[in-house]
Write a protein that holds these residues in place. Structure first.
Motif, short mmCIF file in Angstrom:
data_model
loop_
_atom_site.label_atom_id
_atom_site.label_comp_id
_atom_site.label_asym_id
_atom_site.label_seq_id
_atom_site.Cartn_x
_atom_site.Cartn_y
_atom_site.Cartn_z
N GLY A 17 45.42 37.19 31.66
CA GLY A 17 46.10 36.99 30.38
C GLY A 17 45.34 35.95 29.58
N SER A 19 44.15 32.63 27.44
CA SER A 19 44.32 31.19 27.65
C SER A 19 45.55 30.72 26.88
N ARG A 46 32.99 24.61 34.36
CA ARG A 46 33.63 23.81 33.29
C ARG A 46 33.98 22.42 33.82
N ARG A 49 39.69 18.94 33.66
CA ARG A 49 40.61 18.34 32.69
C ARG A 49 41.26 17.12 33.34
N ALA A 79 32.36 35.72 36.40
CA ALA A 79 32.18 36.09 34.99
C ALA A 79 31.99 34.84 34.15
P1 5GP Z 1 40.74 27.60 32.36
O1 5GP Z 1 39.44 27.03 31.90
O2 5GP Z 1 41.80 27.56 31.27
O3 5GP Z 1 41.23 27.02 33.66
O4 5GP Z 1 40.50 29.15 32.66
C1 5GP Z 1 39.92 29.96 31.67
C2 5GP Z 1 39.97 31.40 32.07
O5 5GP Z 1 39.13 31.63 33.20
C3 5GP Z 1 41.36 31.92 32.47
O6 5GP Z 1 41.57 33.14 31.76
C4 5GP Z 1 41.24 32.21 33.95
O7 5GP Z 1 42.03 33.32 34.31
C5 5GP Z 1 39.77 32.53 34.08
N1 5GP Z 1 39.29 32.29 35.45
C6 5GP Z 1 39.59 31.26 36.27
N2 5GP Z 1 38.98 31.41 37.46
C7 5GP Z 1 38.29 32.58 37.40
C8 5GP Z 1 37.47 33.29 38.33
O8 5GP Z 1 37.26 32.90 39.48
N3 5GP Z 1 36.91 34.45 37.90
C9 5GP Z 1 37.11 34.94 36.62
N4 5GP Z 1 36.54 36.10 36.31
N5 5GP Z 1 37.89 34.30 35.73
C10 5GP Z 1 38.47 33.14 36.11
#
Ligand code: 5GP
Ligand code: ADP
Length: 214
Positions: A17, A19, A46, A49, A79
């Motif tokens: 879904g 962010s 990244r 936070r 990805a």
């Molecule tokens: P955030 O930076 O907000 O923690 O995550 C950003 C996005 O990265 C979110 O949509 C999350 O679902 C996606 N994400 C987090 N971990 C993984 C992963 O291991 N593989 C992929 N393909 N997407 C991820």
């Protein structure tokens, strides 16, 4: 707190879904109700936070270490999302699912597509916002990103939503409690599928053999 059945083969639950839609919030609630669920900790390039701990929310890696792991085939999927690399380590997941556990992945739509090609009985759930404005408000309310990042996440989040047609379940995160209960319902329903309860089928389908509890 509910007890999770332990079938012979467990469940890989993929949650996606845009962010800011409320994935982390919902997953936290799901784990409170079903504490036996295993949350797969992804690797990412990244920056952490405030409040995030290495090894708890993510394994925070430098880009070259992440790329090494890609080269070694260490990821079930990976990805580039919102300008950073994210990947799901293979390690543990296959064993846990074989062992009858529920393993939860919070990954984007590209990752979900890769998992679909490799683990055919995974369940894919997309969390949807009630509408676009609510999504934007939540993303800002979280207050963890600067304005440029919010804009980027909004645009790419809408792209995530365009993959809605490839998911098995759609959960609208309007009222939090309802969305959380729906997610719990999906897990319990998936674990009750006949294909996952071959132990029960064996126990009860031949006359004279009784099942035991579970
Ligand atoms: P955030 O930076 O907000 O923690 O995550 C950003 C996005 O990265 C979110 O949509 C999350 O679902 C996606 N994400 C987090 N971990 C993984 C992963 O291991 N593989 C992929 N393909 N997407 C991820
Ligand atoms: P994601 O993990 O999808 O990026 P978060 O779980 O961080 O999203 O949620 C983004 C913001 O929205 C947070 O401030 C969270 O408290 C809030 N939020 C999540 N679900 C709801 C909901 N159903 N109603 C109102 N606010 C919500």
């Amino acid at each position: 707190m509910l007890r999770v059945p332990r079938p012979e083969r467990g469940l890989l639950l993929v949650v996606g879904g845009p962010s800011g839609v409320g994935k982390s919030t919902l997953i936290k609630g799901l784990r409170e109700q079903l504490p036996e669920i295993v949350f797969s900790v992804s690797a990412t390039t990244r920056a952490p936070r405030p409040g995030e701990q290495d090894g708890r929310e993510y394994h925070f890696l430098a880009r070259d270490r992440f790329e090494d792991m890609v080269a070694r085939g260490g990821f079930l999927e990976w990805a580039e999302v919102y300008g950073n690399l994210y990947g799901t380590p293979w390690q543990q997941i296959a064993d846990d699912v074989e062992d009858g556990r529920v393993v939860l992945l919070d990954i984007d739509a590209q990752g979900s597509e890769q998992v679909r090609g490799r683990m055919h009985d995974a369940a894919h759930v997309m969390i949807l916002p009630p509408d676009r404005l609510t999504l934007e408000t939540r993303l800002r309310a979280r207050g963890t990103e600067d304005e440029a990042t919010v804009q980027r996440r909004l645009a790419e989040g809408l792209e995530q939503l365009s993959h809605v047609g490839t998911y098995d379940y759609l959960v609208v995160n309007d009222d939090l409690e309802t969305a959380r209960a729906t997610l719990v319902g999906i897990v319990l329903a998936e674990l009750s599928k006949r294909q996952r309860r071959v132990d029960r089928v064996r126990a009860w389908s031949s006359p004279g053999h009784g099942g035991d509890s579970g």
